[in-house]
Design an enzyme around this catalytic site. Structure first.
Site, mmCIF file in Angstrom:
data_model
loop_
_atom_site.group_PDB
_atom_site.id
_atom_site.type_symbol
_atom_site.label_atom_id
_atom_site.label_comp_id
_atom_site.label_asym_id
_atom_site.label_seq_id
_atom_site.Cartn_x
_atom_site.Cartn_y
_atom_site.Cartn_z
ATOM 1 N N ASP A 52 -24.183 -33.729 88.001
ATOM 2 C CA ASP A 52 -23.121 -34.458 88.685
ATOM 3 C C ASP A 52 -21.788 -34.368 87.941
ATOM 4 O O ASP A 52 -20.725 -34.308 88.569
ATOM 5 C CB ASP A 52 -23.517 -35.924 88.859
ATOM 6 C CG ASP A 52 -24.539 -36.115 89.970
ATOM 7 O OD1 ASP A 52 -24.576 -35.282 90.895
ATOM 8 O OD2 ASP A 52 -25.304 -37.095 89.909
ATOM 9 N N GLY A 53 -21.840 -34.363 86.619
ATOM 10 C CA GLY A 53 -20.610 -34.255 85.843
ATOM 11 C C GLY A 53 -19.882 -32.949 86.110
ATOM 12 O O GLY A 53 -18.655 -32.923 86.240
ATOM 13 N N GLU A 122 -15.033 -43.266 90.483
ATOM 14 C CA GLU A 122 -14.608 -44.640 90.275
ATOM 15 C C GLU A 122 -13.583 -44.794 89.166
ATOM 16 O O GLU A 122 -13.414 -43.901 88.320
ATOM 17 C CB GLU A 122 -15.810 -45.529 89.930
ATOM 18 C CG GLU A 122 -16.314 -45.420 88.507
ATOM 19 C CD GLU A 122 -17.273 -44.302 88.240
ATOM 20 O OE1 GLU A 122 -17.033 -43.562 87.255
ATOM 21 O OE2 GLU A 122 -18.247 -44.148 88.985
ATOM 22 N N ASP A 155 -17.869 -58.713 82.433
ATOM 23 C CA ASP A 155 -17.827 -57.653 81.430
ATOM 24 C C ASP A 155 -16.960 -56.490 81.900
ATOM 25 O O ASP A 155 -16.618 -55.613 81.114
ATOM 26 C CB ASP A 155 -19.240 -57.139 81.124
ATOM 27 C CG ASP A 155 -20.017 -58.100 80.244
ATOM 28 O OD1 ASP A 155 -19.404 -59.038 79.704
ATOM 29 O OD2 ASP A 155 -21.234 -57.911 80.108
ATOM 30 N N THR A 166 -22.936 -44.645 94.700
ATOM 31 C CA THR A 166 -24.299 -44.349 94.246
ATOM 32 C C THR A 166 -24.350 -44.081 92.740
ATOM 33 O O THR A 166 -25.396 -43.702 92.222
ATOM 34 C CB THR A 166 -24.869 -43.125 94.984
ATOM 35 O OG1 THR A 166 -24.013 -41.995 94.763
ATOM 36 C CG2 THR A 166 -24.959 -43.390 96.476
ATOM 37 N N TYR A 168 -22.160 -45.489 88.981
ATOM 38 C CA TYR A 168 -22.083 -46.669 88.123
ATOM 39 C C TYR A 168 -22.053 -47.961 88.940
ATOM 40 O O TYR A 168 -22.635 -48.970 88.561
ATOM 41 C CB TYR A 168 -20.840 -46.552 87.234
ATOM 42 C CG TYR A 168 -20.718 -47.587 86.152
ATOM 43 C CD1 TYR A 168 -21.812 -48.346 85.731
ATOM 44 C CD2 TYR A 168 -19.495 -47.807 85.529
ATOM 45 C CE1 TYR A 168 -21.690 -49.279 84.732
ATOM 46 C CE2 TYR A 168 -19.370 -48.755 84.520
ATOM 47 C CZ TYR A 168 -20.463 -49.483 84.129
ATOM 48 O OH TYR A 168 -20.336 -50.429 83.151
ATOM 49 N N LEU A 170 -23.520 -48.692 91.743
ATOM 50 C CA LEU A 170 -24.868 -49.065 92.175
ATOM 51 C C LEU A 170 -25.649 -49.697 91.035
ATOM 52 O O LEU A 170 -26.326 -50.711 91.212
ATOM 53 C CB LEU A 170 -25.606 -47.838 92.707
ATOM 54 C CG LEU A 170 -27.058 -48.054 93.157
ATOM 55 C CD1 LEU A 170 -27.128 -49.045 94.302
ATOM 56 C CD2 LEU A 170 -27.690 -46.729 93.560
ATOM 57 N N SER A 171 -25.549 -49.136 89.843
ATOM 58 C CA SER A 171 -26.279 -49.680 88.694
ATOM 59 C C SER A 171 -25.775 -51.058 88.308
ATOM 60 O O SER A 171 -26.501 -51.841 87.696
ATOM 61 C CB SER A 171 -26.165 -48.727 87.496
ATOM 62 O OG SER A 171 -24.847 -48.696 86.990
#
Length: 263
Positions: A52-53, A122, A155, A166, A168, A170-171
């Site tokens: 993905d990166g 993002e 945070d 889908t 960061y 999503l996590s």
């Protein structure tokens, strides 16, 4: 058809792009292998071999040049890739298709003290954590189209595109949004109030952020460090005038692929 191939040399053997280039030639097309991806240009379609990166990095360059792309996963999860490693030859069929299905993915334009950057996934604003430093939550005021959207104690905060929903976001407890949905997500990270929930808002809106007192947050775009955001800094986010076009074997493949990746 002139096709470009770019790949992550840490994940992909040199033989892989050479093999695909040969297949493109046999089918009557021409091929150029780019390394690094900053050299991308002068092609009609692009194949990206990596995780993905690698796709994120290549997509931003390709978007500026109006080049559609397709990813082949040589990484871990591969949310942004259309094919897995063993299906790489199918990527050749897709890029040589005269009328393939496409998904147009929105980019964020981030303005940080006058410096503008574009990101596919993002903008993340995160609390600074370091040895010898007191742990304290960040306090951030958010404005959407000039109207207050509230104050957040958390945070961090994530502004995600549908593509980044889908990742960061999503996590951190955010929702999943289909890639072509005309919306962005604002997802608090470990919010200190149960009232703080992810916000979905139209992608025609513009967000701005204000920190008060001695608070500071670290800003990241698609995982790239942008700087420390302090009180008095000017930070805003809106939809970019550009977008990234991804080739897909079928628009419905997004749901099948997402289900497989999550499970």
């Amino acid at each position: 058809m002139k096709v470009g191939i770019t790949y992550n040399a840490k994940q992909v053997d040199d033989a892989a792009p050479a093999h695909l280039a040969a297949l493109i030639g046999q089918a009557g097309g021409t091929c150029v292998v780019f390394s690094p991806s900053e050299e991308i240009g002068g092609v009609d379609r692009l194949i990206v071999l990596g995780g993905d990166g690698s796709v994120l990095h290549a997509a931003k360059r390709a978007s500026r040049l109006g080049i559609p792309l397709v990813g082949v996963n040589y990484g871990h999860i591969g949310f942004l890739t259309e094919f897995e490693k063993g299906e790489a030859e199918r990527a050749v069929e897709l890029v040589l298709d005269e009328c393939p299905d496409t998904i147009v993915r929105t980019l964020l334009e981030v303005d940080f003290n006058g410096a503008k950057r574009e990101f596919l996934n993002e903008l993340a604003l995160l609390r600074e954590v370091s040895q010898g430093k007191d742990i304290r939550a960040g306090k951030l005021s958010v404005t959407i189209d000039g109207s207050s959207a509230g104050d957040f104690t958390a945070d961090g905060l994530i502004v995600a595109t549908p593509t980044g929903s889908t990742a960061y976001s999503l996590s951190a407890g955010g929702s999943i949004v289909t890639p072509d949905c005309p919306a962005f997500l604002l997802t608090p990270v470990c919010a200190f109030s149960l009232k703080s929930r992810p916000i979905v808002y139209p992608d025609t809106s513009e967000l701005s952020f204000t920190l008060g007192g001695q608070d500071a947050l670290l800003a990241y775009g698609d995982g790239e460090f942008l700087g420390k955001v302090m009180a008095g800094d000017k930070l805003s986010v809106k939809r970019s005038g550009r977008s990234a076009t991804f080739l897909t074997r079928s628009r419905s493949e997004f749901f099948r692929r997402l289900t497989n990746k999550i499970n």
